[in-house]
Enzyme design. Structure first.
Site, mmCIF file in Angstrom:
data_model
loop_
_atom_site.group_PDB
_atom_site.id
_atom_site.type_symbol
_atom_site.label_atom_id
_atom_site.label_comp_id
_atom_site.label_asym_id
_atom_site.label_seq_id
_atom_site.Cartn_x
_atom_site.Cartn_y
_atom_site.Cartn_z
ATOM 1 N N HIS A 70 -12.708 -3.468 3.236
ATOM 2 C CA HIS A 70 -11.267 -3.737 3.334
ATOM 3 C C HIS A 70 -10.678 -3.292 4.672
ATOM 4 O O HIS A 70 -10.203 -4.121 5.441
ATOM 5 C CB HIS A 70 -10.551 -3.055 2.141
ATOM 6 C CG HIS A 70 -9.061 -3.214 2.151
ATOM 7 N ND1 HIS A 70 -8.248 -2.846 1.103
ATOM 8 C CD2 HIS A 70 -8.216 -3.677 3.104
ATOM 9 C CE1 HIS A 70 -6.983 -3.100 1.413
ATOM 10 N NE2 HIS A 70 -6.942 -3.598 2.617
ATOM 11 N N HIS A 115 -2.514 1.724 8.269
ATOM 12 C CA HIS A 115 -3.625 0.999 7.633
ATOM 13 C C HIS A 115 -3.806 -0.327 8.352
ATOM 14 O O HIS A 115 -2.838 -1.069 8.582
ATOM 15 C CB HIS A 115 -3.332 0.753 6.150
ATOM 16 C CG HIS A 115 -4.202 -0.315 5.561
ATOM 17 N ND1 HIS A 115 -5.583 -0.247 5.576
ATOM 18 C CD2 HIS A 115 -3.891 -1.496 4.976
ATOM 19 C CE1 HIS A 115 -6.068 -1.342 5.026
ATOM 20 N NE2 HIS A 115 -5.074 -2.116 4.649
ATOM 21 N N HIS A 119 -7.134 -3.540 9.529
ATOM 22 C CA HIS A 119 -8.415 -4.159 9.160
ATOM 23 C C HIS A 119 -9.296 -4.304 10.412
ATOM 24 O O HIS A 119 -9.517 -5.424 10.878
ATOM 25 C CB HIS A 119 -8.172 -5.541 8.527
ATOM 26 C CG HIS A 119 -7.332 -5.532 7.284
ATOM 27 N ND1 HIS A 119 -6.725 -6.665 6.770
ATOM 28 C CD2 HIS A 119 -6.995 -4.523 6.439
ATOM 29 C CE1 HIS A 119 -6.051 -6.355 5.666
ATOM 30 N NE2 HIS A 119 -6.190 -5.058 5.451
ATOM 31 N N GLU A 178 0.826 -1.219 0.000
ATOM 32 C CA GLU A 178 0.000 0.000 0.000
ATOM 33 C C GLU A 178 0.855 1.262 0.000
ATOM 34 O O GLU A 178 0.381 2.343 0.347
ATOM 35 C CB GLU A 178 -0.951 0.024 1.210
ATOM 36 C CG GLU A 178 -1.946 -1.121 1.297
ATOM 37 C CD GLU A 178 -3.023 -1.121 0.213
ATOM 38 O OE1 GLU A 178 -2.992 -0.260 -0.674
ATOM 39 O OE2 GLU A 178 -3.874 -2.028 0.256
#
Ligand code: 2HA
Ligand code: ZN
Length: 240
Positions: A206, A134, A136, A111
């Site tokens: 996501h 980032h 989840h 990413e």
């Protein structure tokens, strides 16, 4: 702060992400701007790889240094051995490439386009913000499956209504980004637009990406948003 302290904080956050169940297998990634803290020894390091060309020229971060989670690496491993599961990169002088300089030639996160687009924006507009994260988070991702919540306005209305801390600590809320392929330029472009006006961006079905003054600050934002999402998920009508 020493850059090693900054990297140790990334390791601490990585362990918390794993404990929370927000970082299955190699899920999630983090990038932190360490430019102000790198010493002469790091600056003098020769590249370990040939330069990798970036898809977009990122002039605001040219010559800057970042610690990045490694592609395919696990958060739970990074928690114990940050330099075996991440790398330090230097952006080229014209902002169009990067090279890995330490400690091993570990490729940075898949990413990277989203993270670097964010850091290019932050360096010019909010230089005190050094970290992007980032992950989840289960309940936030769950809410991104609920059709009538799949827009920025409804998602924030819902999250802010759950607990007063959400609005207090995430006053700009979360931007909602419709599904885009992980690691893609489209995901990076959509994220950049939304992060300019929000504390975090929710990637449909996501995960979430948040910014902070340091990695713990970015973690707190995700933690608060996900707490609100958890409460919403505990109310049975969300499933109906
Ligand atoms: O690093 O989470 O989005 C693995 C991912 C990609
Ligand atoms: Zn992901």
């Amino acid at each position: 702060m020493l850059f090693t302290d900054t990297i140790n904080m990334c390791a601490e956050v990585a362990g918390m992400l794993w404990q929370r169940g927000w970082a299955e297998r190699n899920g999630g990634n983090l990038v932190v701007n360490i430019t102000e803290d790198v010493d002469e020894n790091i600056r003098r390091l020769p590249p370990l790889t040939t330069p990798t060309v970036l898809d977009t020229k990122l002039e605001n971060i040219s010559g800057m240094y970042f610690y990045c989670k490694g592609s395919g690496c696990r958060m739970r491993d990074l928690a114990r051995k940050p330099m075996d599961n991440g790398c330090i990169i230097r952006i080229g002088a014209d902002g169009s490439s990067y090279e890995i300089i330490a400690c091993k030639p570990i490729q940075p996160t898949s990413e990277l386009p989203s993270h670097l687009a964010i850091h290019n924006h932050l360096a010019a507009n909010r230089p005190e913000m050094k970290a992007s994260l980032h992950t989840h988070p289960t309940e936030l991702v769950a809410l991104s499956h609920v059709e009538n919540l799949c827009n920025t306005e409804q998602m924030n209305k819902t999250l802010w209504a759950m607990i007063p801390e959400t609005r207090l600590f995430c006053p700009k809320g979360v931007g909602f980004l419709p599904y885009a392929e992980p690691g893609s330029i489209e995901l990076a472009a959509g994220t950049l637009k939304l992060i300019e006006q929000h504390d975090a961006v929710l990637w449909e079905k996501h995960g979430v990406i948040a910014v902070g003054s340091d990695m713990m600050d970015a973690f707190d934002t995700v933690d608060i948003l996900n707490k609100a999402a958890q409460i919403r998920c505990a109310i049975p009508s969300v499933i109906a």
